[in-house]
Write a protein that holds these residues in place. Structure first.
Motif, mmCIF file in Angstrom:
data_model
loop_
_atom_site.group_PDB
_atom_site.id
_atom_site.type_symbol
_atom_site.label_atom_id
_atom_site.label_comp_id
_atom_site.label_asym_id
_atom_site.label_seq_id
_atom_site.Cartn_x
_atom_site.Cartn_y
_atom_site.Cartn_z
ATOM 1 N N ARG A 189 -28.385 1.362 13.343
ATOM 2 C CA ARG A 189 -27.891 2.340 12.280
ATOM 3 C C ARG A 189 -26.375 2.093 12.016
ATOM 4 N N PHE A 190 -25.689 1.839 13.081
ATOM 5 C CA PHE A 190 -24.221 1.683 13.098
ATOM 6 C C PHE A 190 -23.799 0.255 12.243
ATOM 7 N N HIS A 191 -24.905 -0.767 12.241
ATOM 8 C CA HIS A 191 -24.571 -1.873 11.912
ATOM 9 C C HIS A 191 -24.423 -1.669 10.369
ATOM 10 N N THR A 192 -24.951 -0.722 9.700
ATOM 11 C CA THR A 192 -25.022 -0.403 8.180
ATOM 12 C C THR A 192 -24.061 0.576 8.247
ATOM 13 N N LEU A 193 -23.677 1.481 9.012
ATOM 14 C CA LEU A 193 -22.987 2.649 8.667
ATOM 15 C C LEU A 193 -21.340 2.585 9.327
ATOM 16 N N ALA A 236 -14.696 26.719 12.010
ATOM 17 C CA ALA A 236 -14.940 25.101 11.683
ATOM 18 C C ALA A 236 -15.351 24.955 10.054
ATOM 19 N N THR A 237 -14.700 24.110 9.763
ATOM 20 C CA THR A 237 -14.981 23.849 8.185
ATOM 21 C C THR A 237 -16.333 23.479 8.100
ATOM 22 N N LYS A 238 -17.241 24.235 6.990
ATOM 23 C CA LYS A 238 -18.548 23.733 6.707
ATOM 24 C C LYS A 238 -18.762 23.264 5.326
ATOM 25 N N GLN A 239 -19.419 22.160 5.181
ATOM 26 C CA GLN A 239 -19.616 21.262 3.987
ATOM 27 C C GLN A 239 -20.910 20.800 3.887
ATOM 28 N N ILE A 240 -21.430 20.745 2.744
ATOM 29 C CA ILE A 240 -22.939 20.282 2.451
ATOM 30 C C ILE A 240 -22.479 18.922 2.064
ATOM 31 N N GLU A 241 -23.208 18.127 2.861
ATOM 32 C CA GLU A 241 -23.075 16.600 2.336
ATOM 33 C C GLU A 241 -24.568 15.841 2.449
ATOM 34 N N ASN A 242 -24.322 14.975 1.660
ATOM 35 C CA ASN A 242 -25.567 14.023 1.595
ATOM 36 C C ASN A 242 -25.871 13.121 2.646
ATOM 37 N N SER A 243 -27.105 13.117 3.008
ATOM 38 C CA SER A 243 -27.498 12.334 4.146
ATOM 39 C C SER A 243 -27.316 10.694 3.770
ATOM 40 N N PRO A 244 -26.519 9.906 4.753
ATOM 41 C CA PRO A 244 -26.528 8.496 4.523
ATOM 42 C C PRO A 244 -27.898 7.905 4.689
ATOM 43 N N LEU A 245 -28.923 8.451 5.295
ATOM 44 C CA LEU A 245 -30.353 7.825 5.347
ATOM 45 C C LEU A 245 -31.066 8.479 4.202
ATOM 46 N N PRO A 246 -32.300 7.659 3.957
ATOM 47 C CA PRO A 246 -33.321 8.285 2.951
ATOM 48 C C PRO A 246 -33.760 9.514 3.297
ATOM 49 N N GLY A 287 -23.172 12.850 11.464
ATOM 50 C CA GLY A 287 -21.734 12.264 11.429
ATOM 51 C C GLY A 287 -21.367 11.616 12.669
ATOM 52 N N CYS A 288 -22.266 11.246 13.381
ATOM 53 C CA CYS A 288 -21.669 10.586 14.616
ATOM 54 C C CYS A 288 -21.506 9.021 14.396
ATOM 55 N N ARG A 289 -20.460 8.485 14.772
ATOM 56 C CA ARG A 289 -20.018 7.160 14.402
ATOM 57 C C ARG A 289 -19.547 6.489 15.750
ATOM 58 N N PHE A 290 -19.766 7.168 17.033
ATOM 59 C CA PHE A 290 -19.476 6.570 18.173
ATOM 60 C C PHE A 290 -20.650 6.583 19.088
ATOM 61 N N PHE A 291 -21.031 5.811 19.705
ATOM 62 C CA PHE A 291 -21.929 5.800 20.910
ATOM 63 C C PHE A 291 -21.689 4.955 22.067
ATOM 64 N N ALA A 292 -21.524 5.623 23.026
ATOM 65 C CA ALA A 292 -21.534 4.807 24.274
ATOM 66 C C ALA A 292 -22.439 5.091 25.390
ATOM 67 N N GLY A 293 -23.026 4.224 25.875
ATOM 68 C CA GLY A 293 -24.341 4.409 26.756
ATOM 69 C C GLY A 293 -24.516 3.326 27.933
ATOM 70 N N TYR A 294 -25.360 3.771 28.669
ATOM 71 C CA TYR A 294 -26.157 2.820 29.780
ATOM 72 C C TYR A 294 -27.502 2.976 29.655
ATOM 73 N N ASN A 331 -37.132 9.977 20.113
ATOM 74 C CA ASN A 331 -35.677 9.207 20.505
ATOM 75 C C ASN A 331 -35.226 8.510 19.277
ATOM 76 N N GLU A 332 -36.202 7.926 18.518
ATOM 77 C CA GLU A 332 -35.499 7.142 17.148
ATOM 78 C C GLU A 332 -35.115 8.283 16.267
ATOM 79 N N ALA A 333 -35.659 9.506 16.415
ATOM 80 C CA ALA A 333 -35.635 10.472 15.213
ATOM 81 C C ALA A 333 -34.143 11.138 15.905
ATOM 82 N N ILE A 334 -33.730 11.146 17.122
ATOM 83 C CA ILE A 334 -32.337 11.542 17.625
ATOM 84 C C ILE A 334 -31.379 10.852 17.238
ATOM 85 N N ALA A 335 -31.543 9.358 17.173
ATOM 86 C CA ALA A 335 -30.385 8.561 16.624
ATOM 87 C C ALA A 335 -30.271 8.648 15.035
ATOM 88 N N ASP A 336 -31.327 8.885 14.578
ATOM 89 C CA ASP A 336 -31.315 9.169 13.241
ATOM 90 C C ASP A 336 -30.644 10.080 12.524
#
Ligand code: SF4
Lengths: 259, 385
Positions: free
Chosen positions: B57-61, B5-15, B35-42, B24-29
């Motif tokens: 989070r997705f609202h701004t990202l 896999a390609t590895k890259q150091i990236e800046n976090s989009p969150l502070p 890099g998760c940008r898709f969530f489907a759930g029930y 549970n909130e920590a999992i989402a953050d």
């Protein structure tokens, strides 16, 4: 059949998928070519669409035949997979092609919810009234009285009217044609490709192996006489309509949606 | 073995920096940081806060969210999204996991990277929705038909929820597989101090145009993964398929190759996947083995045992599957007693017994009444040995 198809649709078909596993006389073959003709009619490339299917004979229409991205999924779930594909990459077309058992029985929940949600995909349900791949068991679409492997004395359960079901769930593009209504079917698929929301087409298909064989002499359970258009149906009594299947593009009740 | 896999150091989009936050909130953050940008759930208790936080989070990202009609559809949508190139996830609890398992097998068979978070609650069946347990760990490994391997991680703290979520996404990409984050109600609903990273190492799936997407000679056994629209005419199927994805409904040779490779890629990746933490004596006479929320109690009990001067240690299983076989055998090399601490009727203890047969005596401290295991219980169980 294979060679003729490959010569006719060299851009659309993968040679490595041949010889096809479809039985001689299977209605899924004319449905497949109707889809190709609709793309040609619109000047669209098959490759710009992701084709999603479930489990059953109809699910093998796109996978492995189509020379395009295909996602052959689990039984009943293609619309749910397609919802994810479309939401994550809205710029690409998504088409679901699956059977009546897959979309309307095990996957019925996803069907009505995609219609309600108006997910912008085209869903084509190849309805041959039977579970073909597993040998001909009764389906949620099998007409009353029909002989199947699991209804040896005739089906006693009333079938779904899939178009009514999907209309009631909120879809605004709902149509039904027999695969023998070639021109109408092609034009309807082409129109569905232009539709911006959820488009549902019920293509009445033929399963000579598991359905026609048991239900009419000489493999003719489904013929053109079985069908009337919406216009023809308007002049008919309920009694006359009873054995018929109404075809055409059904209008949505626009008062239903609260946009 | 090198990771494909390609590895890259990236800046976090969150502070980045310290935070006091619910698990549970920590999992989402952490998921959006990975890099998760898709969530489907029930919706399902006790995991629902994850879905709620993702929407925010997705609202701004610019992520895509859909609340599906059921769990079968949720994971299906996630798999579909993953093939568009997205990093995608869902979150659920036991009853939802049961419904997702068929498509989890599909994701394994089609080698689709995704994250499935399971915030475990006590069962069987509906059980008690708000009460903790660890009753799904064998289901994660063996629940699917056909018998397929998986990667499963077990976090014990809010900090680990963050770190393991990011790691889970990386492993999913590197091994082209679903990864299960086997959290439990204890850590999911826990609020505690943690630190969010400013920068993270992000792994991306390997893709080489034209390479077969379903087999490879590369030592990692992880094939190239195109996405829809790459012009590869993808043939993706849960049926047995050759390197190009063509269905092979009756070839024993192809079936054998698929079965072997799906298992073997995790075996070859063990060094990257398997993580444990060790506390107390390195090779003690009394070895505690625990994971997830229960490991918190085991760790406190260990402190008291060490205070008493006992020759004791704790092996905390951060990876549950593939099972940390060598790590367990090394830690138990000098042990007389091994005490497994878990909140179920006895699951991981079976694996421990299997690996330590002819070795130390293995017992378990189990609790499956929807209450958290306490340090004093573990201490009492250890003293009674
Ligand atoms: S079993 Fe029926 S539906 Fe299936 S390929 Fe044969 S004719 Fe077509």
């Amino acid at each position: 059949m294979s060679e003729r198809l490959l010569t006719q649709y060299p851009e659309e078909l993968r040679p490595e998928a041949f010889p096809t596993t479809f039985c001689p006389g299977c209605g899924h073959v004319p449905l497949m070519t109707a889809i190709f003709e609709a793309y040609r009619l619109k000047g669209l490339k098959l490759r710009d669409t992701t084709f999603v299917s479930g489990i059953g004979c109809a699910s093998w229409i796109p996978s492995p035949h189509f020379k395009a991205d295909t996602l052959h999924t689990t039984h009943g779930r293609p619309i749910a997979f397609a919802t994810g594909v479309k939401l994550a990459a809205p710029q690409r077309r998504v088409m679901v092609i699956s059977g009546d058992g897959d979309l309307a029985s095990i996957g019925g929940n996803h069907l009505i919810h995609a219609a309600r949600r108006d997910v912008p995909i085209v869903a084509i349900c190849a309805n041959n009234f039977i579970y073909g791949m597993t040998g001909g068991q009764v389906a949620a679409t099998t007409p009353l009285g029909h002989i199947t492997l699991t209804t040896p004395w005739g089906n006693e359960e009333p079938p779904f009217d899939l178009c009514k079901l999907v209309l009631a769930a909120g879809a605004r593009f709902v149509a039904r044609w027999y695969v023998g209504h070639r021109r109408e079917l092609i034009e309807t698929i082409a129109a569905a490709l232009d539709h911006e929301g959820f488009a549902f087409i019920e293509a009445i298909s033929l399963c000579p192996t598991a359905h026609e064989r048991r239900n009419k002499p000489r493999g003719m359970g489904v013929t053109k006489d079985l069908f009337v258009t919406i216009e023809q149906a308007q002049g008919m009594t309920e009694q006359e309509l009873e054995p018929k299947i109404v075809c055409g593009r059904f209008a949505a009740d626009s008062t239903r949606r609260n946009k | 073995m090198s990771i494909r896999a390609t590895k890259q150091i990236e800046n976090s989009p969150l502070p980045g920096g310290p935070a006091f936050i619910q698990g549970n909130e920590a999992i989402a953050d952490a998921a959006v940081i990975a890099g998760c940008r898709f969530f489907a759930g029930y919706p399902i208790t006790p995991s629902s806060e994850i879905m709620r936080r993702m929407i925010e989070r997705f609202h701004t990202l610019d992520g895509r969210f859909v609340q599906m009609e059921d769990e079968l559809g949720s994971i299906a949508a996630v798999i579909g999204a993953a093939w568009t190139g997205a990093k995608a996830m869902t979150a659920t609890s036991g009853p939802g996991l049961s419904l997702m398992i068929e498509n989890l097998g599909y994701a394994t068979m089609t080698e689709t990277p995704l994250l499935l978070v399971n915030v475990q609650r006590v069962g069987p069946s509906t059980g008690q929705a708000t009460r903790p347990a660890q009753g799904d760990v064998m289901q994660a490994r063996w629940g699917g038909h056909g018998g397929f391997p998986c990667i499963a991680l077990a976090p014990s703290s809010v900090q680990e929820l963050i770190d393991f979520t990011i790691r889970a996404f990386n492993l999913a990409e590197a091994f082209r597989t679903p990864v299960l984050l086997m959290a439990d109600e204890i850590v999911g609903h826990l609020r505690e101090n943690c630190v969010f990273p400013e920068q993270v190492e992000i792994w991306q799936r390997y893709y080489a145009p034209g390479e077969p997407p379903f087999d490879t000679d590369h030592p990692s056994l992880v094939p190239s993964m195109p996405k829809f629209g790459d012009g590869e005419d993808l043939l993706i199927t849960g049926s047995t398929h050759d390197a190009r994805g063509l269905r092979m409904a009756s070839s024993a040779e192809v079936q054998a190759r698929v079965s072997w490779r799906l298992h073997e890629k995790f075996e070859r990746g063990r060094d990257e996947i398997v993580r444990t933490q060790h506390f107390g004596e390195a090779q003690p006479k009394l070895l505690l083995v625990s994971y997830g929320g229960s490991a918190r109690a085991a760790r406190q009990a260990l402190t008291r045992l060490l205070d008493q001067g006992r020759d004791a240690g704790l092996l905390k299983l951060d990876t549950l599957w593939p099972f940390p076989e060598q790590q367990l055998q090394a830690a138990a090399a000098k042990a007389d007693q091994v005490l497994v601490v878990e909140a179920n009727c006895g699951q991981i203890v079976l694996e421990v017994e299997r690996l330590l047969r002819n070795g130390p005596r293995v017992t378990a401290h189990l609790r499956h009444d929807g209450e958290a295991i306490t340090p004093s219980e573990v201490l009492a169980a250890a003293e009674a040995l």
